[in-house]
Scaffold this active site. Structure first.
Site, mmCIF file in Angstrom:
data_model
loop_
_atom_site.group_PDB
_atom_site.id
_atom_site.type_symbol
_atom_site.label_atom_id
_atom_site.label_comp_id
_atom_site.label_asym_id
_atom_site.label_seq_id
_atom_site.Cartn_x
_atom_site.Cartn_y
_atom_site.Cartn_z
ATOM 1 N N GLU A 1 -1.540 -9.073 3.941
ATOM 2 C CA GLU A 1 -1.211 -9.505 5.309
ATOM 3 C C GLU A 1 -2.510 -9.722 5.952
ATOM 4 O O GLU A 1 -2.526 -10.405 7.090
ATOM 5 C CB GLU A 1 -0.453 -8.377 6.149
ATOM 6 N N HIS B 1 -3.550 -5.100 0.806
ATOM 7 C CA HIS B 1 -2.912 -5.616 2.192
ATOM 8 C C HIS B 1 -3.024 -7.063 2.229
ATOM 9 O O HIS B 1 -3.909 -7.804 2.907
ATOM 10 C CB HIS B 1 -3.690 -4.719 3.212
ATOM 11 N N CYS C 1 0.876 -1.137 0.030
ATOM 12 C CA CYS C 1 -0.014 0.229 -0.114
ATOM 13 C C CYS C 1 0.730 1.459 -0.007
ATOM 14 O O CYS C 1 1.442 1.586 -0.927
ATOM 15 C CB CYS C 1 -1.012 -0.071 1.114
#
Length: 228
Positions: free
Chosen positions: A204, A202, A103
Site C-alpha cells: 500500500e 507493505h 505484514c
C-alpha cells in the site's frame, strides 16, 4: 447494467484506533483496482457488511500465546484486535472469499491456520539490513509456478520492510511464494484457493510501482469473480 458496474466490496481491518495512514493507503489501492473499501475495527458490526474480499492490515505483533509460544521479546500486543481479526479470518475462510494479509496480517493468517512465527529477526539477518524503511530497498525473490509470480510477472522485485517478526512454521494449506536474500519468508499463498495471499511487506506504500498495484488488482478481480 447496475450489477455489472458494482465495485467488489473489500473489508479492510485495523485496530480500534490509529493506523489511519496505512488503512487509507490500502483503501486507495483497492479503489485504483476497481474495488470499494469498507473499514472494519473491533466493535464494528461487521456482519452487516456483504464482503467480496478481505484485507488484514499491518500493525502490532501477534500475541505468541496464539501459536502456543512464550514471549521472547517485549512485544506490542493488541489482544482485542487479534480476536477481532481472527473472527474476520474465520468468516473469510468459511465464505471462501479472497483474503490478503499484509505484514502482521500475513502473520496472523499463518498463525490462524496453525503456523508459528519467528519473534526476532535480527539474528537471522546476514545479507540484508534489519533497518525498517518505507522505501523499496530489499529484494524479494519470487518462486516460479506461484500466484504472486503470475500476478507480478517478476522473478525478483524491490520491497519495503517494516517488520521485526516473520513466518516460521507454515499454516495448513499455505506454501512459500517468496523470500528475501536471507531466505526469510516474505510471501505465502494457498495454492488451492483463487486468492488467499499473505505478504510481509507493505504494497500500500508502493502504489507508485506497477507490480505492487497489481497485487490489489488481483485481489479485486478475484473478489469480483473475474479470477487473476
Amino acid at each position: 447494467m447496475a450489477e455489472k458496474l458494482r465495485r467488489p466490496v473489500i473489508g479492510i481491518t485495523g485496530p480500534r484506533s490509529g493506523s489511519i495512514g496505512p488503512r487509507a493507503c490500502i483503501q486507495v489501492g483497492v479503489w485504483l483496482a476497481g474495488g470499494r473499501a469498507v473499514q472494519l475495527r473491533p466493535g464494528d458490526a461487521f456482519a452487516d457488511h456483504r464482503l467480496d474480499g478481505l484485507v488484514i492490515s499491518g500493525g502490532h505483533d501477534v500475541e505468541p500465546v496464539l501459536y502456543k509460544a512464550e514471549a521472547e521479546v517485549q512485544g506490542n500486543y493488541d489482544p482485542e484486535r487479534d480476536r477481532f481479526e481472527g473472527a474476520m479470518i474465520d468468516r473469510g475462510l468459511e465464505r471462501g472469499i479472497p483474503i490478503l494479509g499484509i505484514c502482521r496480517g500475513a502473520q496472523l493468517l499463518n498463525v490462524h491456520l496453525g503456523g508459528s512465527l519467528f519473534q526476532d529477526l535480527r539474528k537471522r539477518r546476514r545479507s540484508t539490513s534489519h533497518r525498517r524503511t518505507l522505501l523499496p530497498l530489499k529484494t524479494l525473490c519470487l518462486r516460479r509456478d506461484t500466484l504472486l509470480h503470475r500476478i507480478t510477472a517478476r522473478d525478483t522485485m524491490k520491497i519495503n520492510s517494516l517488520h521485526n517478526q516473520a513466518i516460521d512454521r507454515l499454516g495448513a494449506g499455505l506454501r512459500v511464494s517468496g523470500t528475501d536474500l536471507d531466505d526469510i519468508v516474505q510471501a505465502v499463498e494457498d495454492a488451492g484457493h483463487p486468492f488467499r495471499v499473505g505478504v510481509q511487506w507493505h504494497p500500500e506504500f508502493l502504489l507508485y510501482l506497477g507490480a505492487h498495484r497489481r497485487v490489489f488488482r488481483a485481489l479485486v478481480r478475484a473478489a469480483g469473480g473475474s479470477g487473476v
